[in-house]
Structures are given as structure tokens and as C-alpha cells.
Design an enzyme around this catalytic site. Structure first.
Site, PDB file in Angstrom:
ATOM      1  N   ASP A   1      -5.932  -7.309 -32.884  1.00 13.75           N
ATOM      2  CA  ASP A   1      -6.885  -6.213 -33.024  1.00 13.75           C
ATOM      3  C   ASP A   1      -6.159  -4.882 -33.203  1.00 13.75           C
ATOM      4  O   ASP A   1      -5.336  -4.495 -32.375  1.00 13.75           O
ATOM      5  CB  ASP A   1      -7.789  -6.127 -31.797  1.00 13.75           C
ATOM      6  CG  ASP A   1      -8.633  -7.378 -31.619  1.00 13.75           C
ATOM      7  OD1 ASP A   1      -9.282  -7.785 -32.595  1.00 13.75           O
ATOM      8  OD2 ASP A   1      -8.627  -7.949 -30.508  1.00 13.75           O
TER       9      ASP A   1
ATOM     10  N   ASP B   1       0.436  -8.412 -32.899  1.00 11.56           N
ATOM     11  CA  ASP B   1      -0.821  -8.238 -32.191  1.00 11.56           C
ATOM     12  C   ASP B   1      -1.934  -8.480 -33.213  1.00 11.56           C
ATOM     13  O   ASP B   1      -1.687  -8.501 -34.428  1.00 11.56           O
ATOM     14  CB  ASP B   1      -0.886  -6.820 -31.626  1.00 11.56           C
ATOM     15  CG  ASP B   1      -2.213  -6.513 -30.992  1.00 11.56           C
ATOM     16  OD1 ASP B   1      -2.641  -7.276 -30.100  1.00 11.56           O
ATOM     17  OD2 ASP B   1      -2.852  -5.525 -31.400  1.00 11.56           O
TER      18      ASP B   1
END
Length: 225
Positions: free
Chosen positions: A10, A8
Site C-alpha cells: 500500500d 511494501d
């Protein structure tokens, strides 16, 4: 054997949630709608922008969000993202990320990103942060029909790189990442320094838990005893 690590963005590679909250606030100000609480915005991180703004606008206005207003909010967010988040990117990279990615790549692990951001801002953030070169694939929410927690993002990466799910691991800071991994047949590492709390992450049943990026690397490329 781990041949692929999918990350991922953020809250996992880049400590961008605070800047994201500020960008949401700027978009709400431009719309003339009262800003939601910071915690409410943080709770939507990991969702596609359209979904996040629809939920926040509905809560602020006490009624279902108008599609035109949501679209304008997303447009404003993207404009402010370039001026608020990107300039901060080099300083937002979590400790050990660049070194850890370099080590994994040297060890022969393919690296990819699956994010709820659209591809352009995700690519721009990775580039501004000095991390883009490490990743063979970056898949944004606009490149799939069903974003995380649906497994489609992970499956697209697996197909493009020709790697089976059993040899892949998803690394993320939200339950959306972990549920995507489980649905795609991948193992997962939950990082506790991002958006969701350890208790929230535990509900999604990660394979491993990491408190730092150094811990992530240890799970993916353990040092022989």
C-alpha cells in the site's frame, strides 16, 4: 550487487491509501462509532489492522479500545475491503510499476512483498491489480510474530529465497519499511509518493530516495552510462 528487491504494498506499488481510508470509514459507520479524520486514518497505514483500529478507537472514544470491539472492526474492515478496494485495484497501480517489475525480473532480481496486511487480502489485492505473478514471496503480518518495523518479515523472505541481507533492498513509503530494512541489514529505497512525507522518511535514513517508480528501478537496476 542487488539480488532481491522486497516491496511494501500500500502506497508503494498500489495507490490504495484513499480506498483504505474509505474502508476504515465504512467499518466505523457499521460499528456506530464516529469516523476519525482522514488524516488520522492515513497516519496508521503501515501498521497491522489490530493496532491501527486500537489507536483510532481509543482516540475516538477517549479510552482504551475494547479487544472485542477491535476484533469486530477488523472483521468489518476485511468484509468492506473486498467490495471497496479490490474492484478498484487495476486502476490503483502506480505508473510504471508493472513495467518496472518486469524489467527487474528480466534482469534477474528476485521480487517479494512484505506488508502489514494479512496474507489473504494482500494476495487478493496483488492478484486484482495484475501484479501477483511478479513476486516469488508475499509475506503478510499474520505470517510473522512481529510485523514491521521489526526485521522478522524481511528475514523470513531472505531465508526462504536463500539470499543474504547485503544483496537485498527494501522499497517502501513509510518509516516502518525503512526501519525494518535497517534492522534486517538491508539497504532501502524510500518512495516519496506514498503515505509518509519526505521529511518523515529522511529520519529513518534510507539508502536512496525515489520520487517515482521509474526512480526506484533506476536505483535497483541502473542503466549503464
Amino acid at each position: 550487487m542487488i539480488r532481491l528487491a522486497v516491496f511494501d504494498l500500500d502506497g508503494t506499488l498500489v495507490d490504495s491509501p484513499r480506498a483504505i481510508v474509505a474502508t476504515f470509514g465504512a467499518a466505523f459507520d457499521a460499528l456506530g462509532v464516529t469516523r476519525p479524520a482522514d488524516l488520522a486514518v492515513r497516519a496508521t497505514i503501515g501498521l497491522p489492522l489490530e493496532r491501527a483500529f486500537a489507536l483510532l478507537l481509543e482516540a475516538q472514544q477517549g479510552r482504551g479500545a475494547d479487544e472485542i470491539l477491535v476484533a469486530e472492526a477488523v472483521r468489518l474492515y476485511r468484509r468492506f475491503f473486498d467490495t471497496i478496494v479490490l474492484p478498484q485495484a487495476p486502476d490503483l497501480v502506480f505508473p510504471g510499476v508493472a513495467e518496472g517489475l518486469a524489467r527487474l525480473r528480466e534482469d534477474g532480481v528476485a521480487l517479494a512483498v512484505a506488508t502489514s496486511k494479512y496474507h489473504r487480502p494482500a494476495d487478493a489485492l496483488l492478484t486484482a491489480a495484475g501484479l501477483r505473478e511478479y513476486f516469488a514471496e508475499v509475506i503478510g503480518a499474520d505470517e510473522v510474530s512481529r510485523p514491521k518495523p521489526d526485521p522478522e518479515s524481511g528475514q523470513v523472505i531472505l531465508d526462504r529465497l536463500g539470499i543474504v541481507a547485503e544483496h537485498a533492498v527494501m522499497v517502501g513509503d513509510t518509516t516502518h519499511d525503512l526501519l525494518m530494512a535497517k534492522a534486517a541489514g538491508m539497504r532501502s529505497v524510500a518512495v516519496t509518493y506514498g503515505v509518509h512525507s519526505p521529511a518523515e522518511l529522511a529520519v529513518a535514513g534510507p539508502t536512496w530516495v525515489a520520487d517515482t517508480f521509474l526512480d526506484v528501478v533506476a536505483h535497483l537496476a541502473p542503466v549503464p552510462a
